[in-house]
Design a protein around this motif. Structure first.
Motif, short mmCIF file in Angstrom:
data_model
loop_
_atom_site.label_atom_id
_atom_site.label_comp_id
_atom_site.label_asym_id
_atom_site.label_seq_id
_atom_site.Cartn_x
_atom_site.Cartn_y
_atom_site.Cartn_z
N UNK A 212 -42.30 8.56 4.10
CA UNK A 212 -41.42 7.61 4.50
C UNK A 212 -42.28 6.74 5.65
N UNK A 213 -43.29 7.52 6.20
CA UNK A 213 -44.25 6.79 7.14
C UNK A 213 -45.20 5.58 6.48
N UNK A 214 -45.80 6.06 5.34
CA UNK A 214 -46.42 5.26 4.63
C UNK A 214 -45.55 3.93 4.08
N UNK A 215 -44.51 4.35 3.39
CA UNK A 215 -43.64 3.31 2.89
C UNK A 215 -43.37 2.43 3.91
N UNK A 216 -42.99 2.83 5.34
CA UNK A 216 -42.68 1.72 6.30
C UNK A 216 -43.92 0.97 6.91
N UNK A 217 -44.98 1.64 6.69
CA UNK A 217 -46.24 0.92 7.13
C UNK A 217 -47.30 0.20 6.25
N UNK A 218 -47.10 0.58 5.07
CA UNK A 218 -48.16 0.16 4.26
C UNK A 218 -47.97 -1.46 3.94
N UNK A 219 -49.20 -2.21 4.06
CA UNK A 219 -49.33 -3.73 3.77
C UNK A 219 -49.99 -3.75 2.41
N UNK A 220 -49.52 -4.34 1.48
CA UNK A 220 -50.15 -4.44 0.21
C UNK A 220 -50.88 -5.86 -0.05
N UNK A 221 -52.18 -5.69 -0.15
CA UNK A 221 -53.37 -6.60 0.19
C UNK A 221 -52.92 -7.91 -0.96
N UNK A 222 -52.35 -7.26 -2.08
CA UNK A 222 -52.17 -8.28 -3.16
C UNK A 222 -50.97 -9.36 -2.61
#
Length: 287
Positions: A212-222
């Motif tokens: 959940x932490x990563x799903x909420x915070x990840x920014x995809x550089x594409x």
């Protein structure tokens, strides 16, 4: 790409013993899919693994494989690739294995730029030994052995790779199957050392760096204004402590793999005629 190869061809008959929900399942599936999508087969693939939960991956994949000792997977992979350049060599490790005892080998593997792929399953904890802080754990991360946190800043493996002259630096999330596969595929296709740090959550011992932490915070550089061929853009992204990035962070499109550099033979396995005797003459002279 060969239509005859499927990612299931890379599955061994050994059932993984990872904890249910471990991020390493997704990491491994993406690796197998990427190998198949680049036209590789188990017969031309060599997987090297270190110690830790990630070290089991060579057992669970159907290919040539070697389970190395702690922190020493990269030298084995490099030696294999130089001895047989026709093999697709993929080294798998964890944050403890790769960025602690293996940190020295990591830096020199990056700068040597051998044409191979290094996938690190980063769960920010030592999972196999029951939950100690790892090199990438947060400074305040509480464990049984560090009840008040490690009290030291985490290692930034992407920064280490960039500073060492990395030619392909990327980050992915094991739960984002399609993007993870795409990123590993790009690392395989890169001419040189393809490095992918994978967010691979530990569901048993790390209740901070969760899915959940990563799903909420990840920014995809594409989806961001990022040029992976721009060194300054890469440096800015890598040093941005407030973001968790996914994608290709830096790629040197002019990369020249180690074995293609001037003065090196086409195959490091080719021993010139008379070399063994010459080597013995050197030994005799030395002693």
């Amino acid at each position: 790409m060969s239509s005859e190869i499927r990612f299931t061809d890379f599955k061994s008959d050994k059932q993984p013993t990872w904890c249910p929900g471990c991020g390493d399942f997704g990491t491994m599936n993406g690796m197998m899919k990427a190998l198949a999508n680049t036209g590789n087969s188990p017969d031309d693939t060599f997987v090297v693994a270190g110690i830790g939960c990630s070290g089991k991956i060579g057992t669970y994949m159907h290919s040539y494989a070697l389970h190395g000792v702690h922190g020493r997977a990269l030298p084995v992979g490099i030696g294999t690739k130089l001895a047989n350049p026709n093999l697709e060599v993929m080294v798998a490790g964890g944050d403890g294995d790769g960025y602690s005892i293996g940190a020295g080998h990591f830096i020199h593997a990056v700068r040597r730029n051998v044409d191979m792929t290094y996938v690190v399953m980063d769960n920010r904890i030592y999972g196999l030994t029951k939950g100690q802080a790892s090199p990438t754990s947060r400074e305040e991360f509480e464990t049984a052995t560090t009840p008040e946190g490690p009290k030291q800043p985490p290692v930034n493996p992407l920064a280490l790779a960039l500073a060492a002259g990395g030619t392909f630096i990327a980050q992915s999330f094991s739960s984002d199957s399609q993007r993870h596969t795409e990123i590993v595929k790009q690392a395989i296709e890169h001419d040189g050392f393809g490095f992918v740090n994978v967010y691979s959550p530990c569901v048993t011992f790390n209740d901070v760096d969760t899915y959940d932490y990563f799903r909420d915070t990840i920014v995809d550089l594409s989806e961001a204004d990022h040029d992976p061929t721009d060194y300054d853009d890469a440096k800015s992204a890598i040093l941005d402590a407030d973001k968790e990035y996914q994608g290709v962070i830096y790629q040197d499109e002019g990369s020249v793999p180690f074995d293609e550099r001037e003065g090196l033979t086409d195959s490091m396995a080719d021993i010139p005629e008379g070399a063994p005797e010459d080597a013995m003459d050197l030994v005799r002279e030395f002693y």
